[in-house]
Design a protein around this motif. Structure first.
Motif, PDB file in Angstrom:
ATOM      1  N   UNK A 107     -68.066  58.438  41.604  1.00 30.08           N
ATOM      2  CA  UNK A 107     -69.599  58.582  40.908  1.00 30.08           C
ATOM      3  C   UNK A 107     -70.243  59.456  41.948  1.00 30.08           C
ATOM      4  N   UNK A 108     -70.141  59.423  43.265  1.00 33.18           N
ATOM      5  CA  UNK A 108     -70.960  60.272  44.214  1.00 33.18           C
ATOM      6  C   UNK A 108     -72.218  59.915  43.920  1.00 33.18           C
ATOM      7  N   UNK A 109     -72.682  58.655  43.927  1.00 33.54           N
ATOM      8  CA  UNK A 109     -74.232  58.481  44.161  1.00 33.54           C
ATOM      9  C   UNK A 109     -74.990  59.029  45.201  1.00 33.54           C
ATOM     10  N   UNK A 110     -76.251  59.250  45.197  1.00 32.16           N
ATOM     11  CA  UNK A 110     -77.190  59.612  46.007  1.00 32.16           C
ATOM     12  C   UNK A 110     -77.693  58.464  46.854  1.00 32.16           C
ATOM     13  N   UNK A 111     -77.854  57.344  46.232  1.00 32.72           N
ATOM     14  CA  UNK A 111     -78.055  55.948  46.958  1.00 32.72           C
ATOM     15  C   UNK A 111     -77.511  55.037  46.422  1.00 32.72           C
ATOM     16  N   UNK A 112     -76.880  53.913  47.208  1.00 33.30           N
ATOM     17  CA  UNK A 112     -76.092  52.847  47.066  1.00 33.30           C
ATOM     18  C   UNK A 112     -76.745  51.677  47.689  1.00 33.30           C
ATOM     19  N   UNK A 113     -77.206  50.783  46.578  1.00 29.44           N
ATOM     20  CA  UNK A 113     -78.089  49.647  46.624  1.00 29.44           C
ATOM     21  C   UNK A 113     -77.134  48.421  46.928  1.00 29.44           C
ATOM     22  N   UNK A 114     -77.000  47.489  47.906  1.00 26.00           N
ATOM     23  CA  UNK A 114     -75.771  46.724  48.068  1.00 26.00           C
ATOM     24  C   UNK A 114     -76.785  45.157  48.225  1.00 26.00           C
ATOM     25  N   UNK A 115     -76.151  44.312  47.757  1.00 26.85           N
ATOM     26  CA  UNK A 115     -76.590  42.869  47.910  1.00 26.85           C
ATOM     27  C   UNK A 115     -75.535  41.860  48.435  1.00 26.85           C
ATOM     28  N   UNK A 116     -76.138  40.957  49.103  1.00 25.23           N
ATOM     29  CA  UNK A 116     -74.885  40.124  49.902  1.00 25.23           C
ATOM     30  C   UNK A 116     -73.978  40.962  50.885  1.00 25.23           C
ATOM     31  N   UNK A 117     -74.917  41.581  51.607  1.00 24.44           N
ATOM     32  CA  UNK A 117     -74.511  42.545  52.251  1.00 24.44           C
ATOM     33  C   UNK A 117     -74.291  41.621  53.877  1.00 24.44           C
ATOM     34  N   UNK A 118     -72.975  41.647  54.289  1.00 18.65           N
ATOM     35  CA  UNK A 118     -72.755  40.909  55.555  1.00 18.65           C
ATOM     36  C   UNK A 118     -72.272  41.935  56.766  1.00 18.65           C
ATOM     37  N   UNK A 119     -72.929  41.233  58.071  1.00 15.65           N
ATOM     38  CA  UNK A 119     -72.297  42.216  58.954  1.00 15.65           C
ATOM     39  C   UNK A 119     -70.695  42.633  58.845  1.00 15.65           C
ATOM     40  N   UNK A 120     -70.023  41.637  58.551  1.00 15.35           N
ATOM     41  CA  UNK A 120     -68.748  41.976  58.292  1.00 15.35           C
ATOM     42  C   UNK A 120     -68.225  43.155  57.281  1.00 15.35           C
ATOM     43  N   UNK A 121     -69.054  43.063  56.162  1.00 15.21           N
ATOM     44  CA  UNK A 121     -68.863  44.174  55.154  1.00 15.21           C
ATOM     45  C   UNK A 121     -69.434  45.354  55.757  1.00 15.21           C
ATOM     46  N   UNK A 122     -70.514  45.129  56.610  1.00 16.51           N
ATOM     47  CA  UNK A 122     -70.973  46.634  56.992  1.00 16.51           C
ATOM     48  C   UNK A 122     -69.938  47.168  57.939  1.00 16.51           C
ATOM     49  N   UNK A 123     -69.332  46.334  58.953  1.00 12.91           N
ATOM     50  CA  UNK A 123     -68.256  46.918  59.589  1.00 12.91           C
ATOM     51  C   UNK A 123     -66.973  47.477  58.926  1.00 12.91           C
ATOM     52  N   UNK A 124     -66.656  46.594  57.949  1.00  7.83           N
ATOM     53  CA  UNK A 124     -65.552  47.313  57.250  1.00  7.83           C
ATOM     54  C   UNK A 124     -65.848  48.345  56.270  1.00  7.83           C
ATOM     55  N   UNK A 125     -66.939  48.657  55.731  1.00  5.26           N
ATOM     56  CA  UNK A 125     -67.517  49.738  54.976  1.00  5.26           C
ATOM     57  C   UNK A 125     -67.764  51.085  55.707  1.00  5.26           C
ATOM     58  N   UNK A 126     -68.223  50.825  56.955  1.00  3.38           N
ATOM     59  CA  UNK A 126     -68.229  51.928  58.024  1.00  3.38           C
ATOM     60  C   UNK A 126     -66.795  52.363  58.311  1.00  3.38           C
ATOM     61  N   UNK A 127     -65.912  51.504  58.563  1.00  3.57           N
ATOM     62  CA  UNK A 127     -64.548  51.780  59.139  1.00  3.57           C
ATOM     63  C   UNK A 127     -63.730  52.675  57.953  1.00  3.57           C
TER      64      UNK A 127
END
Length: 303
Positions: A107-127
């Motif tokens: 979809x190539x969004x310019x901005x992604x809004x996330x809810x229920x974002x945990x530190x673990x999810x941040x690490x996984x998404x970055x990886x």
């Protein structure tokens, strides 16, 4: 007797009379009540009861006017700079990381809004490479349902547009190329359960207004509210439109997802746009691992 519940529902919906957690939750079923209200019309007509038929028709008409326009796209010829917004509730960070990345790539969004974002999810998404696609962030992640975060293609500057009530709700200025910046808020009030219904209503009432002058504002996230809630309509009255409503996709349910034989039933995830913003397209996407469907909006910003 079959007429009475639907007549009462129509009055409560039009007048915004829901009170307390139970009636507030029931109000999300208004589209189903609108469809079911046709049954008393038929029963009353077959019984040749003119008074009951009149009341049943009035209830059906009122509910229909409240619901049917969401399935009808309004003509939108607005032109301007494009902006693509994607919002998803990650369910305590359990949403399938690969599926989220696939959706962002597609979809190539310019901005992604996330809810229920945990530190673990941040690490996984970055990886998985999310920051390569959306390198700018404003994250308020938590080990609970309370975390939220914005990812963007362009620079984000944190703002305090309102006082969040409930979960974390980061807001930021998005510096887009070719024109004025946009202000965007990641929305996630408490659900209207038990005593939290009061905080839910207060959170919706705290959202900032927008208007014909000043910066364009967009609210995207899990509102835990449908367009049939009076509190949600008060948000719209402060200068917003529901993007899905404008695109004729306003009846597509977003919750609960991935529940086996139980299909999504209610629409509580939204992208609300400043009335100056054009809506080109809205789509809803199921992502494994989360009970919310993602909402994508392709928009055009005023020059």
């Amino acid at each position: 007797m079959a007429v009475t519940p639907f007549a009462a529902w129509a009055v409560a919906r039009l007048a915004g009379l829901e009170r307390g957690a139970l009636t507030t939750q029931l109000m999300t079923a208004t589209p189903y009540a609108a469809a079911a209200s046709l049954v008393p019309v038929l029963i009353a007509a077959l019984a040749r009861n003119r008074a009951a038929t009149a009341v049943a028709l009035a209830a059906t008409t009122a509910l229909g006017f409240a619901v049917v326009p969401r399935a009808l796209a309004s003509s939108d010829t607005a032109t301007g700079r494009p902006l693509k917004v994607l919002t998803i509730n990650l369910l305590f960070g359990r949403a399938d990381t690969g599926a989220v990345l696939d959706l962002v790539r597609r979809l190539q969004p310019d901005v992604l809004s996330t809810q229920e974002l945990t530190p673990g999810a941040v690490e996984e998404l970055e990886a998985a490479g999310l920051k390569e696609l959306l390198p700018y962030t404003y994250l308020l992640d938590e080990w609970s349902a309370g975390g939220s975060g914005l990812y963007a293609k362009y620079p984000l500057t944190p703002l305090r547009l309102f006082r969040p009530i409930g979960h974390q709700m980061p807001a930021a200025r998005l510096d887009l190329p070719g024109g004025a910046p946009v202000e965007i808020a990641d929305v996630h009030p408490y659900p209207p359960l038990g005593s939290q219904v009061h905080e839910w209503a207060a959170a919706l009432d705290s959202f900032p207004a927008t208007g014909p002058s000043g910066p364009v504002r967009i609210l995207a996230g899990d509102f835990n509210a449908s367009l049939d809630h009076a509190a949600m309509r008060r948000v719209l009255d402060r200068g917003y439109d529901d993007a899905a409503d404008r695109a004729g996709q306003g009846l597509i349910p977003t919750w609960p997802a991935n529940r086996g034989r139980i299909p999504p039933m209610i629409t509580i995830d939204h992208v609300l746009v400043d009335k100056r913003v054009g809506v080109k397209e809205v789509s809803v996407h199921t992502v494994p691992g989360t009970d919310h469907r993602a909402v994508f909006a392709s928009l055009t910003l005023p020059d």
